[in-house]
Design a protein around this motif. Structure first.
Motif, PDB file in Angstrom:
ATOM      1  N   SER A   1       0.845  -1.190   0.000  1.00  0.00           N
ATOM      2  CA  SER A   1       0.000   0.000   0.000  1.00  0.00           C
ATOM      3  C   SER A   1       0.882   1.241   0.000  1.00  0.00           C
ATOM      4  O   SER A   1       2.106   1.143   0.182  1.00  0.00           O
ATOM      5  N   GLY A   2       0.247   2.391  -0.196  1.00  0.00           N
ATOM      6  CA  GLY A   2       0.965   3.647  -0.106  1.00  0.00           C
ATOM      7  C   GLY A   2       1.228   4.326  -1.434  1.00  0.00           C
ATOM      8  O   GLY A   2       1.755   5.437  -1.465  1.00  0.00           O
ATOM      9  N   GLY A   3       0.850   3.681  -2.531  1.00  0.00           N
ATOM     10  CA  GLY A   3       1.044   4.300  -3.826  1.00  0.00           C
ATOM     11  C   GLY A   3       0.099   5.475  -4.035  1.00  0.00           C
ATOM     12  O   GLY A   3      -0.821   5.705  -3.245  1.00  0.00           O
ATOM     13  N   GLY A   4       0.341   6.208  -5.109  1.00  0.00           N
ATOM     14  CA  GLY A   4      -0.514   7.342  -5.408  1.00  0.00           C
ATOM     15  C   GLY A   4       0.098   8.218  -6.473  1.00  0.00           C
ATOM     16  O   GLY A   4       1.079   7.838  -7.124  1.00  0.00           O
ATOM     17  N   LEU A   5      -0.485   9.388  -6.641  1.00  0.00           N
ATOM     18  CA  LEU A   5      -0.012  10.372  -7.613  1.00  0.00           C
ATOM     19  C   LEU A   5       0.808  11.426  -6.884  1.00  0.00           C
ATOM     20  O   LEU A   5       0.344  11.991  -5.886  1.00  0.00           O
ATOM     21  N   VAL A   6       1.992  11.700  -7.390  1.00  0.00           N
ATOM     22  CA  VAL A   6       2.873  12.681  -6.760  1.00  0.00           C
ATOM     23  C   VAL A   6       3.613  13.443  -7.851  1.00  0.00           C
ATOM     24  O   VAL A   6       3.860  12.896  -8.942  1.00  0.00           O
ATOM     25  N   GLN A   7       3.947  14.685  -7.574  1.00  0.00           N
ATOM     26  CA  GLN A   7       4.712  15.471  -8.536  1.00  0.00           C
ATOM     27  C   GLN A   7       6.187  15.092  -8.478  1.00  0.00           C
ATOM     28  O   GLN A   7       6.692  14.624  -7.442  1.00  0.00           O
ATOM     29  N   ALA A   8       6.862  15.311  -9.590  1.00  0.00           N
ATOM     30  CA  ALA A   8       8.306  15.056  -9.622  1.00  0.00           C
ATOM     31  C   ALA A   8       9.000  15.836  -8.513  1.00  0.00           C
ATOM     32  O   ALA A   8       8.654  16.986  -8.248  1.00  0.00           O
ATOM     33  N   GLY A   9       9.946  15.172  -7.871  1.00  0.00           N
ATOM     34  CA  GLY A   9      10.643  15.767  -6.740  1.00  0.00           C
ATOM     35  C   GLY A   9      10.015  15.450  -5.405  1.00  0.00           C
ATOM     36  O   GLY A   9      10.617  15.704  -4.352  1.00  0.00           O
ATOM     37  N   GLY A  10       8.821  14.902  -5.422  1.00  0.00           N
ATOM     38  CA  GLY A  10       8.110  14.581  -4.193  1.00  0.00           C
ATOM     39  C   GLY A  10       8.531  13.247  -3.601  1.00  0.00           C
ATOM     40  O   GLY A  10       9.439  12.580  -4.102  1.00  0.00           O
ATOM     41  N   SER A  11       7.833  12.860  -2.533  1.00  0.00           N
ATOM     42  CA  SER A  11       8.156  11.634  -1.806  1.00  0.00           C
ATOM     43  C   SER A  11       6.900  10.804  -1.564  1.00  0.00           C
ATOM     44  O   SER A  11       5.786  11.332  -1.475  1.00  0.00           O
ATOM     45  N   LEU A  12       7.120   9.533  -1.435  1.00  0.00           N
ATOM     46  CA  LEU A  12       6.083   8.592  -1.022  1.00  0.00           C
ATOM     47  C   LEU A  12       6.744   7.522  -0.176  1.00  0.00           C
ATOM     48  O   LEU A  12       7.932   7.219  -0.356  1.00  0.00           O
ATOM     49  N   ARG A  13       5.954   6.914   0.715  1.00  0.00           N
ATOM     50  CA  ARG A  13       6.444   5.763   1.449  1.00  0.00           C
ATOM     51  C   ARG A  13       5.501   4.594   1.202  1.00  0.00           C
ATOM     52  O   ARG A  13       4.310   4.670   1.517  1.00  0.00           O
ATOM     53  N   LEU A  14       6.024   3.551   0.637  1.00  0.00           N
ATOM     54  CA  LEU A  14       5.248   2.334   0.422  1.00  0.00           C
ATOM     55  C   LEU A  14       5.400   1.423   1.638  1.00  0.00           C
ATOM     56  O   LEU A  14       6.463   1.362   2.253  1.00  0.00           O
TER      57      LEU A  14
END
Length: 122
Positions: free
Chosen positions: A6-19
């Protein structure tokens, strides 16, 4: 063994996500864990792996310095922290488990989660 990413999504370039990958089953500490990804019309590729003890990890050259894999054996969880995301990181991300140490070969993994989609916009 069952894995749930889980944890996916839409993010702008340069951003962060944690799966996050949750492990259901016995003896999580016996399993090396890995993250793989597959972009449209491309082969599945290794992203990062960690051994069963959490003492050794490594990542693909394409994400080195930007992505970090970690595990929490108390929670039966594996994480992929993704920073400085690029449009080319857009893919479906899968977590996988194998008995023993980490591996960068998908053929060596025994269990797979269902995948979580990451989309990075430019």
């Amino acid at each position: 063994v069952q894995l749930q990413a889980s944890g996916g999504g839409l993010v702008q370039a340069g951003g962060s996500l944690r799966l996050t990958c949750s492990f259901s089953g016995r003896s999580f500490s016996n399993y090396g864990m890995g993250w793989f990804r597959q972009a449209p019309r491309k082969e599945r590729e290794f992203v990062a792996g960690v051994n069963q003890f959490g003492t050794r990890s490594y990542s693909a050259d394409s994400v080195k310095g930007r992505f970090t894999i970690s595990r929490d054996d108390a929670k039966y969880m594996v994480y992929l922290q993704m920073n400085s995301l690029k449009p080319e990181d857009t893919a479906c991300y899968y977590c996988a488990a194998r008995r023993g140490g980490e591996s960068n070969s998908d053929h060596e993994y025994d269990y797979w989660g269902q995948g979580t989609l990451v989309t990075v916009s430019s």
